[in-house]
Design a protein around this motif. Structure first.
Motif, PDB file in Angstrom:
ATOM      1  N   LEU A 551      32.485  70.452   8.865  1.00  0.00           N
ATOM      2  CA  LEU A 551      31.056  70.580   8.603  1.00  0.00           C
ATOM      3  C   LEU A 551      30.465  71.606   9.571  1.00  0.00           C
ATOM      4  CD1 LEU A 551      28.398  69.591   7.247  1.00  0.00           C
ATOM      5  CD2 LEU A 551      28.283  67.821   9.031  1.00  0.00           C
ATOM      6  N   ILE A 552      29.737  72.561   9.033  1.00  0.00           N
ATOM      7  CA  ILE A 552      28.967  73.502   9.837  1.00  0.00           C
ATOM      8  C   ILE A 552      27.491  73.276   9.530  1.00  0.00           C
ATOM      9  CG2 ILE A 552      28.432  75.926  10.308  1.00  0.00           C
ATOM     10  CD1 ILE A 552      31.276  76.641   9.541  1.00  0.00           C
ATOM     11  N   LEU A 553      26.713  73.014  10.574  1.00  0.00           N
ATOM     12  CA  LEU A 553      25.276  72.793  10.422  1.00  0.00           C
ATOM     13  C   LEU A 553      24.520  73.890  11.162  1.00  0.00           C
ATOM     14  CD1 LEU A 553      22.696  71.157   9.761  1.00  0.00           C
ATOM     15  CD2 LEU A 553      23.112  69.865  11.866  1.00  0.00           C
ATOM     16  N   GLN A 554      23.667  74.598  10.439  1.00  0.00           N
ATOM     17  CA  GLN A 554      22.751  75.530  11.082  1.00  0.00           C
ATOM     18  C   GLN A 554      21.395  74.861  11.176  1.00  0.00           C
ATOM     19  OE1 GLN A 554      24.381  79.984  10.767  1.00  0.00           O
ATOM     20  NE2 GLN A 554      22.760  79.517   9.354  1.00  0.00           N
ATOM     21  N   GLU A 555      20.930  74.704  12.397  1.00  0.00           N
ATOM     22  CA  GLU A 555      19.656  74.048  12.665  1.00  0.00           C
ATOM     23  C   GLU A 555      18.489  74.887  12.145  1.00  0.00           C
ATOM     24  OE1 GLU A 555      18.067  71.496  13.811  1.00  0.00           O
ATOM     25  OE2 GLU A 555      19.006  70.598  15.572  1.00  0.00           O
ATOM     26  N   LEU A 556      17.284  74.390  12.370  1.00  0.00           N
ATOM     27  CA  LEU A 556      16.084  75.141  12.007  1.00  0.00           C
ATOM     28  C   LEU A 556      15.984  76.409  12.845  1.00  0.00           C
ATOM     29  CD1 LEU A 556      13.490  72.241  11.885  1.00  0.00           C
ATOM     30  CD2 LEU A 556      14.362  73.507   9.922  1.00  0.00           C
ATOM     31  N   PHE A 557      15.734  77.542  12.202  1.00  0.00           N
ATOM     32  CA  PHE A 557      15.493  78.802  12.893  1.00  0.00           C
ATOM     33  C   PHE A 557      14.114  79.327  12.488  1.00  0.00           C
ATOM     34  CE2 PHE A 557      20.204  79.028  11.953  1.00  0.00           C
ATOM     35  CZ  PHE A 557      20.589  78.560  13.198  1.00  0.00           C
ATOM     36  N   PHE A 558      13.590  80.216  13.315  1.00  0.00           N
ATOM     37  CA  PHE A 558      12.319  80.874  12.982  1.00  0.00           C
ATOM     38  C   PHE A 558      12.644  82.124  12.180  1.00  0.00           C
ATOM     39  CE2 PHE A 558      11.792  78.417  16.815  1.00  0.00           C
ATOM     40  CZ  PHE A 558      10.632  77.703  16.566  1.00  0.00           C
ATOM     41  N   CYS A 576      30.978  81.812   7.496  1.00  0.00           N
ATOM     42  CA  CYS A 576      30.931  80.354   7.638  1.00  0.00           C
ATOM     43  C   CYS A 576      31.902  79.684   6.664  1.00  0.00           C
ATOM     44  CB  CYS A 576      29.505  79.843   7.395  1.00  0.00           C
ATOM     45  SG  CYS A 576      28.307  80.296   8.652  1.00  0.00           S
ATOM     46  N   ARG A 577      31.909  80.153   5.427  1.00  0.00           N
ATOM     47  CA  ARG A 577      32.824  79.599   4.430  1.00  0.00           C
ATOM     48  C   ARG A 577      34.278  79.756   4.878  1.00  0.00           C
ATOM     49  NH1 ARG A 577      33.083  83.030  -0.819  1.00  0.00           N
ATOM     50  NH2 ARG A 577      34.167  84.331   0.712  1.00  0.00           N
ATOM     51  N   ASP A 578      34.605  80.889   5.483  1.00  0.00           N
ATOM     52  CA  ASP A 578      35.975  81.131   5.924  1.00  0.00           C
ATOM     53  C   ASP A 578      36.371  80.238   7.095  1.00  0.00           C
ATOM     54  OD1 ASP A 578      36.118  83.068   3.986  1.00  0.00           O
ATOM     55  OD2 ASP A 578      35.759  84.739   5.359  1.00  0.00           O
ATOM     56  N   ARG A 579      35.396  79.683   7.797  1.00  0.00           N
ATOM     57  CA  ARG A 579      35.698  78.820   8.944  1.00  0.00           C
ATOM     58  C   ARG A 579      35.700  77.338   8.560  1.00  0.00           C
ATOM     59  NH1 ARG A 579      37.453  82.455  10.494  1.00  0.00           N
ATOM     60  NH2 ARG A 579      39.138  80.961  10.716  1.00  0.00           N
ATOM     61  N   LEU A 580      35.481  77.040   7.273  1.00  0.00           N
ATOM     62  CA  LEU A 580      35.507  75.654   6.819  1.00  0.00           C
ATOM     63  C   LEU A 580      36.929  75.217   6.503  1.00  0.00           C
ATOM     64  CD1 LEU A 580      32.406  75.450   4.433  1.00  0.00           C
ATOM     65  CD2 LEU A 580      32.635  74.451   6.725  1.00  0.00           C
ATOM     66  N   ALA A 581      37.239  73.990   6.851  1.00  0.00           N
ATOM     67  CA  ALA A 581      38.507  73.386   6.442  1.00  0.00           C
ATOM     68  C   ALA A 581      38.438  73.058   4.950  1.00  0.00           C
ATOM     69  CB  ALA A 581      38.756  72.125   7.268  1.00  0.00           C
ATOM     70  N   GLY A 584      35.458  71.344   3.178  1.00  0.00           N
ATOM     71  CA  GLY A 584      34.380  71.401   4.150  1.00  0.00           C
ATOM     72  C   GLY A 584      33.037  71.706   3.510  1.00  0.00           C
ATOM     73  N   ARG A 585      31.973  71.440   4.264  1.00  0.00           N
ATOM     74  CA  ARG A 585      30.606  71.660   3.790  1.00  0.00           C
ATOM     75  C   ARG A 585      29.819  72.481   4.807  1.00  0.00           C
ATOM     76  NH1 ARG A 585      29.981  70.271  -1.616  1.00  0.00           N
ATOM     77  NH2 ARG A 585      31.488  68.603  -2.019  1.00  0.00           N
ATOM     78  N   MET A 586      28.905  73.279   4.279  1.00  0.00           N
ATOM     79  CA  MET A 586      27.974  74.053   5.094  1.00  0.00           C
ATOM     80  C   MET A 586      26.570  73.522   4.839  1.00  0.00           C
ATOM     81  SD  MET A 586      27.294  76.862   6.962  1.00  0.00           S
ATOM     82  CE  MET A 586      25.775  77.744   7.388  1.00  0.00           C
TER      83      MET A 586
END
Length: 759
Positions: A551-558, A576-581, A584-586
């Motif tokens: 799982l890759i989570l990108q938090e809130l950004f401005f 990001c997709r390439d770093r998922l097992a 996996g989910r983004m």
């Protein structure tokens, strides 16, 4: 002055335009390649300033009186035109090498690698640019310098306001290359101008002038770094605002350069006046901030940019006039070879300031003392010249000013709050405010952006942001989080015992220092042995790491902040997709109060183009995009009430929106145009109205999404929109329908209670 010299000065102004525009684009492109951390920016800036200095040294050492300046100037412009045309390919080659060999964390070796990779692509053009001013100074130092800073002003504004938003990075470089070629061909046709000494009065030996030039470089570049930070305490740090501040510096310097054609004031007086003007900003900054509040509330976007330009000019104007006057004063009477040596010393001083300011000076002594130090440096040439009274004036004024507070922190806190942390780190100002009445805390960066807090409602939202993607994934073991903030979201994720390792990447060292103030709200996330924390640009970490994550989570950004739009770019999502097992989910959280409806559709389409199985989830004013390479089969949890739509319905809603890329920088340049509505309820409602248009295909419910929570979420959305439009009866009916479909929907229940006494 002959006609040939006049035309040469005009062509030099055009060359300064293309050169400065090119420098803006170089920095933008290499930030995408090597990251936006302070060390990455410093590495690139070091190479550029070194190139400028080398160009000056070449003229200073090897220049001859019989050189045909026009032909050499023409050759340099043709060379630069060809180099600009080749840069898109060169950037791609450097990006490939960097991604293959660079480590995912910042180390001294990583910084050296950035420098080594930047040298072959930027040192040659920077050196060529650095040689131009000393060469062309044969046509008259004051006129040439004025033409150069005027052209640089135009270059900054054209690159920021027109080229990058309109043509992207590659398209802008191609156009600049063509423009340089035209300037070169025009210069080739001019009559010869020889590298002869201008007829003027000398201001002393070139060696002493070099020391003065170095002092001016240190003071100017240190002050410019501080000016940017101070302006961004008052206005948001957008890509437009960055260009506007630099443009204001060049505008004021152009005024000073034009003044330099008059014999008075003398250089020592200019240095004293510049130092005093810088120090006056320390007590004056709070008044500028007060004057700005509410000034641009109802302005159109062009008027807003103009007001930002006026604010920036008020901050940087007086000292920049002094710097613009000092450089031609210093070089007057010197032959072009001596000008080349002074020019080199000036940029070497600037390089020293650019390296020391973010890593040593500002973190060690703060912005107020650093601004006073920039003024103190101007006393050094006065001491060398035995101008004791002038030097004493500068030193006394600087010492008195250092006792003030240019960041006006007591004004910012007021009577209702106290400041627990105030850190001027290399990435900007980070503060923790605590309310005196109830003890709740807020984390702010650059005083404009709230990164989080520990108020009950805020903590509930931040915990949901961590829990929801973990629950929907179901079996996440390896997790990556981009953005730490208060650590509450990370702490919520670590509440799942299935997670074996969580890596959190945070770009700001100051935010890392602030996170312990929220330990109670985060559940001690910083001390969990399963978690590791990395200070690094999230984009760079994902590009360079070899780890894979469930799982890759990108938090809130401005989204409107300079450089942040690339975190929503197609290329980044693909990495990001390439770093998922496998499986996996983004997850990507977005604040509906900080992005316009069209930009939101663009982000969703960009995300869905990379992750074909994308679902949308909403909580209050926040939207989560969850994507993967296979359909979502969620567990039976209460959080399903946040579901909005998935797969084909999402694709149909976002169809036709432009894709956000690292080249077109669409989000970075479009999101700030919503300045009047940023962080307002009106913008949230506008985005919710757009999301309400999604028509979810019933087949999605067959994958395990129950009809009750799904219908309840849609009825809740209808109720919120009706309430915003003042139709309270329709709002009550919709909210009651939401509770009938999903009795556990607390948000619907709270809104219905708030409408109980409304008419």
């Amino acid at each position: 002055m002959t006609d040939a010299r006049r035309l040469l000065v005009l062509l030099y102004g055009a060359a300064a335009l293309t050169g400065q525009a090119g420098s803006i684009i170089w920095m933008k492109r290499l930030a995408l390649v090597m990251g936006g951390t302070v060390t990455a920016v410093a590495a690139v800036l070091t190479v550029i300033l070194s190139g400028y200095a080398i160009g000056g040294l070449v003229v200073g050492r090897y220049g001859r009186d019989d050189w045909n300046v026009t032909r050499r100037f023409a050759g340099i412009q043709v060379f630069l035109g060809a180099w600009f045309l080749a840069l898109p390919v060169l950037f791609d080659r450097v990006e490939s090498v960097y991604a293959a060999v660079a480590p995912p964390v910042d180390t001294p070796g990583h910084a050296a690698l950035r420098v080594a990779l930047t040298i072959p692509i930027l040192l040659p053009p920077a050196a060529a640019m650095g040689a131009v001013f000393p060469l062309v100074s044969a046509a008259g130092v004051s006129r040439v310098f004025a033409a150069g800073v005027s052209g640089s002003l135009a270059g900054v504004l054209i690159a920021t306001l027109l080229m990058l938003p309109g043509f992207g990075v590659a398209g802008s470089l191609v156009r600049l290359g063509a423009a340089n070629g035209i300037v070169g061909l025009a210069a080739w046709l001019l009559p010869a101008v020889r590298l002869a000494k201008p007829e003027s009065v000398s201001h002393g030996p070139a060696g002493r002038a070099c020391l003065t030039g170095a002092a001016l470089g240190i003071a100017l570049f240190l002050a410019e770094i501080l000016w940017l930070r101070l302006v961004f305490l008052v206005v948001d740090q957008t890509a437009y605002a960055e260009g506007i501040v630099v443009g204001a510096v060049f505008l004021a310097m152009a005024g000073g350069a034009l003044w330099a054609s008059h014999p008075k004031p003398a250089l020592p007086v200019v240095l004293v006046a510049t130092a005093v003007a810088q120090c006056l900003l320390i007590p004056g900054m709070v008044w500028l901030a007060r004057g700005w509040n509410g000034l641009a509330r109802d302005a159109s976007f062009p008027v807003f940019l103009l007001l930002e330009f006026l604010l920036a000019t008020a901050v940087v104007g007086l000292p920049s006039i002094g710097y613009g006057l000092a450089v031609p004063r210093l070089c007057a009477g010197l032959c072009p070879r001596a000008v080349g040596r002074v020019w080199a010393a000036h940029y070497l001083g600037g390089m020293v300031a650019s390296l020391l300011a973010p890593f040593a000076v500002i973190p060690a002594i703060g912005m107020t003392a650093a601004l006073a130090l920039a003024s103190t440096v101007l006393a050094l040439p006065l001491l060398l010249d035995r101008r004791w009274a002038h030097a004493a004036t500068v030193l006394v004024v600087s010492a008195v000013a250092a006792s003030g507070d240019v960041t006006y922190r007591s004004e910012a806190a007021g009577r209702e709050e106290r400041i627990l942390l105030h850190r001027d780190d290399g990435d900007g100002l980070v503060e923790v405010f605590e309310r005196i009445d109830d003890g709740t805390r807020s984390l702010l960066s650059s005083r404009r952006r709230q990164e989080g807090g520990d108020g009950p409602e805020q903590v509930a939202v931040e915990r949901l942001m961590g829990c929801l993607p973990v629950l929907l994934h179901g079996t996440a073991r390896e997790v990556l989080v981009v953005g730490l903030g208060t650590g509450v979201t990370v702490g919520a994720m670590l509440g799942d015992p299935q997670i074996r390792r969580l890596t959190c990447v945070e770009i700001s060292p100051g935010v890392m220092d602030a996170a312990p103030f929220f330990d109670r709200a985060s559940g001690g996330a910083l001390h969990d042995p399963r978690a590791r924390y990395v200070v690094q640009d999230g984009r760079s970490f994902i590009r360079l790491t070899r780890d894979r994550f469930d799982l890759i989570l990108q938090e809130l950004f401005f989204a409107y902040r300079a450089g942040v739009g690339s975190l929503y770019a197609d290329e980044h999502y693909r990495r990001c997709r390439d770093r998922l097992a496998p499986g996996g989910r983004m997850a990507q959280w977005i604040s509906l109060a900080q992005i316009g409806p069209e930009e939101l559709r663009s982000v969703v389409r960009t995300f869905q183009g990379v992750f074909p199985h994308t679902s949308l989830w909403r909580s209050r004013a926040y939207l989560m995009l969850l994507g993967g390479d296979r359909p979502l089969v969620p567990p039976a949890v209460a959080e399903l009430r946040h579901f909005l739509a998935a797969d084909d319905a999402v694709a149909a809603w976002a169809a036709g929106a432009p894709i956000n890329t690292e080249d077109n920088l669409l989000v970075e340049y479009q999101a700030p145009r919503m300045f009047r509505w940023l962080n307002t309820f009106e913008l949230v409602i506008g985005n919710l109205r757009g999301l309400a248009a999604i028509r979810q295909d019933a087949t999605v419910l067959a994958h395990g999404l129950p009809a009750g929570p799904s219908a309840g979420a849609r009825r809740l959305l209808e109720g919120m929109l009706a309430q915003a439009e003042g139709d309270l009866e329709t709002a009550r009916l919709a909210l009651r329908g939401a509770l009938e479909a999903d009795p556990g929907n607390d948000e619907a229940r709270q809104l219905l209670m708030s409408l109980a006494g409304a008419r």
